[in-house]
Motif scaffolding. Sequence first.
Motif, PDB file in Angstrom:
ATOM      1  N   ASN A  70      64.266  43.639  68.675  1.00  0.00           N
ATOM      2  CA  ASN A  70      64.392  43.504  67.226  1.00  0.00           C
ATOM      3  C   ASN A  70      65.633  44.223  66.707  1.00  0.00           C
ATOM      4  O   ASN A  70      66.311  43.737  65.793  1.00  0.00           O
ATOM      5  N   VAL A  71      65.956  45.364  67.313  1.00  0.00           N
ATOM      6  CA  VAL A  71      67.141  46.129  66.913  1.00  0.00           C
ATOM      7  C   VAL A  71      68.407  45.326  67.198  1.00  0.00           C
ATOM      8  O   VAL A  71      69.314  45.265  66.359  1.00  0.00           O
ATOM      9  N   ILE A  72      68.483  44.704  68.380  1.00  0.00           N
ATOM     10  CA  ILE A  72      69.652  43.886  68.717  1.00  0.00           C
ATOM     11  C   ILE A  72      69.767  42.696  67.766  1.00  0.00           C
ATOM     12  O   ILE A  72      70.861  42.361  67.289  1.00  0.00           O
ATOM     13  N   ALA A  73      68.645  42.050  67.477  1.00  0.00           N
ATOM     14  CA  ALA A  73      68.656  40.899  66.572  1.00  0.00           C
ATOM     15  C   ALA A  73      69.154  41.307  65.185  1.00  0.00           C
ATOM     16  O   ALA A  73      70.003  40.618  64.585  1.00  0.00           O
ATOM     17  N   ASN A  74      68.647  42.428  64.665  1.00  0.00           N
ATOM     18  CA  ASN A  74      69.107  42.908  63.353  1.00  0.00           C
ATOM     19  C   ASN A  74      70.601  43.194  63.363  1.00  0.00           C
ATOM     20  O   ASN A  74      71.324  42.863  62.408  1.00  0.00           O
ATOM     21  N   THR A  75      71.073  43.825  64.443  1.00  0.00           N
ATOM     22  CA  THR A  75      72.495  44.167  64.546  1.00  0.00           C
ATOM     23  C   THR A  75      73.354  42.919  64.519  1.00  0.00           C
ATOM     24  O   THR A  75      74.354  42.846  63.789  1.00  0.00           O
ATOM     25  N   ALA A 232      77.065  47.550  63.052  1.00  0.00           N
ATOM     26  CA  ALA A 232      76.661  46.943  61.781  1.00  0.00           C
ATOM     27  C   ALA A 232      76.759  47.908  60.603  1.00  0.00           C
ATOM     28  O   ALA A 232      76.421  47.541  59.482  1.00  0.00           O
ATOM     29  N   GLY A 233      77.207  49.137  60.845  1.00  0.00           N
ATOM     30  CA  GLY A 233      77.403  50.087  59.755  1.00  0.00           C
ATOM     31  C   GLY A 233      76.330  51.147  59.667  1.00  0.00           C
ATOM     32  O   GLY A 233      75.393  51.026  58.869  1.00  0.00           O
ATOM     33  N   LEU A 234      76.469  52.199  60.479  1.00  0.00           N
ATOM     34  CA  LEU A 234      75.467  53.272  60.506  1.00  0.00           C
ATOM     35  C   LEU A 234      75.336  53.958  59.153  1.00  0.00           C
ATOM     36  O   LEU A 234      74.231  54.104  58.618  1.00  0.00           O
ATOM     37  N   ASP A 235      76.468  54.399  58.585  1.00  0.00           N
ATOM     38  CA  ASP A 235      76.421  55.129  57.306  1.00  0.00           C
ATOM     39  C   ASP A 235      75.799  54.285  56.200  1.00  0.00           C
ATOM     40  O   ASP A 235      75.009  54.780  55.390  1.00  0.00           O
ATOM     41  N   SER A 244      60.092  50.158  53.543  1.00  0.00           N
ATOM     42  CA  SER A 244      59.755  48.758  53.235  1.00  0.00           C
ATOM     43  C   SER A 244      60.657  47.767  53.970  1.00  0.00           C
ATOM     44  O   SER A 244      60.226  46.656  54.298  1.00  0.00           O
ATOM     45  N   VAL A 245      61.921  48.144  54.217  1.00  0.00           N
ATOM     46  CA  VAL A 245      62.886  47.198  54.784  1.00  0.00           C
ATOM     47  C   VAL A 245      63.430  47.642  56.137  1.00  0.00           C
ATOM     48  O   VAL A 245      64.291  46.967  56.701  1.00  0.00           O
ATOM     49  N   ASN A 246      62.942  48.766  56.652  1.00  0.00           N
ATOM     50  CA  ASN A 246      63.510  49.314  57.887  1.00  0.00           C
ATOM     51  C   ASN A 246      63.448  48.323  59.046  1.00  0.00           C
ATOM     52  O   ASN A 246      64.368  48.252  59.867  1.00  0.00           O
ATOM     53  N   SER A 247      62.380  47.530  59.126  1.00  0.00           N
ATOM     54  CA  SER A 247      62.252  46.577  60.236  1.00  0.00           C
ATOM     55  C   SER A 247      63.293  45.469  60.168  1.00  0.00           C
ATOM     56  O   SER A 247      63.583  44.833  61.178  1.00  0.00           O
ATOM     57  N   SER A 248      63.895  45.249  58.985  1.00  0.00           N
ATOM     58  CA  SER A 248      64.895  44.189  58.826  1.00  0.00           C
ATOM     59  C   SER A 248      66.320  44.681  59.016  1.00  0.00           C
ATOM     60  O   SER A 248      67.227  43.869  59.261  1.00  0.00           O
ATOM     61  N   ILE A 249      66.542  45.997  58.893  1.00  0.00           N
ATOM     62  CA  ILE A 249      67.914  46.508  58.991  1.00  0.00           C
ATOM     63  C   ILE A 249      68.040  47.661  59.981  1.00  0.00           C
ATOM     64  O   ILE A 249      69.036  48.394  59.951  1.00  0.00           O
ATOM     65  N   ASP A 250      67.044  47.811  60.843  1.00  0.00           N
ATOM     66  CA  ASP A 250      67.137  48.835  61.891  1.00  0.00           C
ATOM     67  C   ASP A 250      68.082  48.318  62.978  1.00  0.00           C
ATOM     68  O   ASP A 250      67.758  47.381  63.705  1.00  0.00           O
ATOM     69  N   ILE A 251      69.269  48.899  63.084  1.00  0.00           N
ATOM     70  CA  ILE A 251      70.302  48.422  64.005  1.00  0.00           C
ATOM     71  C   ILE A 251      70.459  49.387  65.180  1.00  0.00           C
ATOM     72  O   ILE A 251      69.806  50.426  65.224  1.00  0.00           O
ATOM     73  N   VAL A 256      69.930  54.582  67.947  1.00  0.00           N
ATOM     74  CA  VAL A 256      70.512  55.658  68.759  1.00  0.00           C
ATOM     75  C   VAL A 256      70.423  56.987  68.015  1.00  0.00           C
ATOM     76  O   VAL A 256      70.093  58.029  68.603  1.00  0.00           O
ATOM     77  N   TYR A 257      70.709  56.970  66.729  1.00  0.00           N
ATOM     78  CA  TYR A 257      70.629  58.183  65.914  1.00  0.00           C
ATOM     79  C   TYR A 257      69.206  58.743  65.910  1.00  0.00           C
ATOM     80  O   TYR A 257      69.003  59.954  66.077  1.00  0.00           O
TER      81      TYR A 257
END
Length: 300
Positions: A70-75, A232-235, A244-251, A256-257
Amino acid sequence: MKANSVLKRIWTDKVLYLMLLPCLAYFIIFHIWPIIGMKLAFYEFRIMGDHVFVGLKYFRELFSTPIFGNVIANTLIISGMKLFLIFPIPVLFALMLNEFRNGRFRKAVQVVSYLPHFLSWVVIAGIWFEFLSPSTGAVNEWMKALGLPAKDFLTDKESIRWVLVASEAWRAAGWDSIIFLAAIMGISPSLYEAAYVDGANRWHMVTRVVLPHLYVPMVTIFILNVGFIMNAGLDQVLNFTNDSVNSSIDIIDTYVYRVGLLNGQYSFATAANLFKSLIGVILVLSTHFISKKLTSKGAW
């Protein structure tokens, strides 16, 4: 003789090389030296004593972790949206600036458009929180005026990726247009004169004179941007994320952080980051050679 010639040229331009030193120091300390530490992906990290070589153990764990897919897909989704939707904007903005005949107005627009680049993502996120606020934000006020219900874009999974793209475009459009505007300014006036004599209008000059001169920088920047598709922009994501949206933008970078710095799994996090870096190198080389084959133009 060649060594003496090079040293002589360096001494002649010593002031320029001294100005370059801070930039070189930055890249050596923060981009080249850390490469040595990437070997930690193949070792079990120990605070005391020597690290133990474990081979591909952490890579196997990485690929067997359910959340990593899921992380790779979001990225890839977020980076792809930014790459293909934002890339044309600086080019169009540079073309627009070139059409302004009032020099003072053009410089004022340039200065205003460059300012967001120098703001931190903390500040930018604060601006966009106010802009998209469901109660007092300008966007929701316009929606209410049109008879539409208010919407919390920052907690909506379907909207948050578009918020990331829009905020990135707002921040980068002016600054990224500099290289294209410089290429336009370098076009010989004689080409415009020849096109005018041949009966070309402004549209013809843009499409037949200006755009061909932007082709090389566009190809080069596109290839380099493809190499950063796994970033995809860590900062940005850290400042816009919430439960609420972490599952959609967790890259990958946020993963890694979280795993490396917060949970202390340094070897595992290094393996994830090394995987990301290798994919970036492969994408840059692949895009370069494909571009060379199809257009004879590449990054070098």
